[in-house]
Motif scaffolding. Structure first.
Motif, PDB file in Angstrom:
ATOM      1  N   HIS A   1      -4.700   3.205  13.372  1.00  0.00           N
ATOM      2  CA  HIS A   1      -3.832   3.239  12.234  1.00  0.00           C
ATOM      3  C   HIS A   1      -3.332   4.178  13.149  1.00  0.00           C
ATOM      4  CE1 HIS A   1      -2.703   2.325   8.387  1.00  0.00           C
ATOM      5  NE2 HIS A   1      -2.645   4.363   8.090  1.00  0.00           N
TER       6      HIS A   1
ATOM      7  N   CYS B   1     -11.668   5.446   6.785  1.00  0.00           N
ATOM      8  CA  CYS B   1     -10.368   5.220   6.910  1.00  0.00           C
ATOM      9  C   CYS B   1      -9.464   6.298   7.794  1.00  0.00           C
ATOM     10  CB  CYS B   1      -9.446   5.935   5.797  1.00  0.00           C
ATOM     11  SG  CYS B   1      -9.060   3.989   5.155  1.00  0.00           S
TER      12      CYS B   1
ATOM     13  N   TRP C   1      -3.403   9.488   8.494  1.00  0.00           N
ATOM     14  CA  TRP C   1      -3.406   8.810   7.412  1.00  0.00           C
ATOM     15  C   TRP C   1      -2.920   9.548   6.046  1.00  0.00           C
ATOM     16  CZ3 TRP C   1      -5.428   3.791   6.044  1.00  0.00           C
ATOM     17  CH2 TRP C   1      -6.251   2.818   7.064  1.00  0.00           C
TER      18      TRP C   1
END
Length: 331
Positions: free
Chosen positions: A23, A17, A34
């Motif tokens: 993202h 991630c 995140w």
């Protein structure tokens, strides 16, 4: 699922991630961050179990700490989330730390004792390339072994054992005038008193210990071994040295040494099974569980008058006879 395995899967997922720089969290327009909730959800999608946010925070703390073998450069931007400070970092591509390199270099310096040991040469080359320096410092003093005859066969032997293949060996014992040919099932290698031996069996399942320095040549084959390595290694674990008497039995050997010799025997045991039984005013008693052989006798006799064997009776008689022969040489 075992806890440690589950944790490793979470570390892997968190790493994947945080390496995703495209993202976006719902809290920020800046990419790469995140939230704990998003990391927990990703773990659920990967391993089928959703960890708590507290667990994710503990995982991140461990990944940063170095206790797992790496120090992940994870930034926590409060109110936004977590990301790698170095976008190219991965826990699976972390470099060796300086102290780890120093330990490897130190071990390689010890390996230089064995001249001709090419099996480890590629490791030394890789470390030199990694550190961009030659391994030149040496802080050890040892009994030099020099070039061991037969050690050039080390690579062939190791590879044959790993591949579970037989080898053909031309071997010449010290006491024989002629060499003989042997199709051999190599089981394992054992070192004793700076001499290396290949332990295994011939086609008739007879056990041999073949000294490297008496091998004249060796040829790898594609024939599969038919030796029970585990059984043979277990058998050899019960002897001092490399000889196993054909009719030998496992026995308790009890011996007594003078008071001043006790710490030497304690810190350098005759065998891994050694136990300290009792300490008297001027002596101490030890016990080992072994198959008595010639190497054990040599070890006990090397202690001279400082050692007395108490049991078994058969070993006492054998040693008495040997001592009588030695005494006769000086009369």
């Amino acid at each position: 699922m075992p806890k440690n395995y589950s944790a490793m899967l979470r570390y892997k997922t968190i790493d994947e991630c945080l390496r995703n720089n495209f993202h976006y969290t719902i809290r920020s327009e800046i990419s790469g961050y995140w939230t704990l909730e998003e990391l927990a959800q990703s773990c659920y999608e990967s391993i089928g179990v959703k960890p708590s946010e507290r667990t994710i925070k503990l995982d991140i703390s461990r990944m940063r700490s170095g206790e797992l073998g790496f120090e992940a450069p994870i930034e926590n931007c409060y109110g936004i989330g977590y990301k790698y400070l170095n976008p190219s970092f991965s826990i699976y591509q972390s470099p060796l730390y300086k102290n780890e390199v120093e330990k490897i270099v130190s071990s390689l310096n010890l390996l230089k004792t064995f001249k001709g040991l090419s099996y480890f040469s590629h490791i030394s080359k890789s470390i030199r390339q990694y550190t961009q320096q030659s391994i030149v410092q040496d802080y050890y003093q040892y009994d030099p072994i020099g070039i061991i005859r037969g050690f050039e066969f080390f690579d062939y032997i190791i590879k044959s054992i790993e591949q579970n293949n037989k080898v053909e060996i031309i071997y010449k014992p010290f006491i024989e005038s002629n060499s003989f040919h042997l199709l051999f099932n190599p089981a394992f290698i054992k070192e004793y008193h700076q001499r290396w031996y290949l332990i295994g069996t011939n086609e008739a399942n007879k056990v041999y210990n073949l000294a490297f320095d008496r091998m004249e040549s060796i040829f790898p084959t594609s024939f599969e071994c038919n030796v029970d390595r585990k059984v043979l290694m277990e058998k050899y674990s019960h002897v001092v040295g490399v000889s196993v008497p054909e009719l030998g039995q496992l026995e308790e050997v009890i011996f007594e040494v003078e008071k001043d010799t006790i710490p030497y025997i304690q810190t350098k045991p005759l065998h891994s099974s050694q136990q300290f039984l009792e300490k008297k005013t001027n002596s101490g008693a030890f016990k080992i569980e072994v198959i008595p052989n010639i190497e054990l006798m040599a070890a006990l006799l090397s202690l001279g008058s400082k050692c007395k064997v108490l049991a078994p009776e058969s070993l006492k008689i054998t040693l008495k006879n040997e001592i009588s022969k030695m005494q006769a040489l000086y009369l």
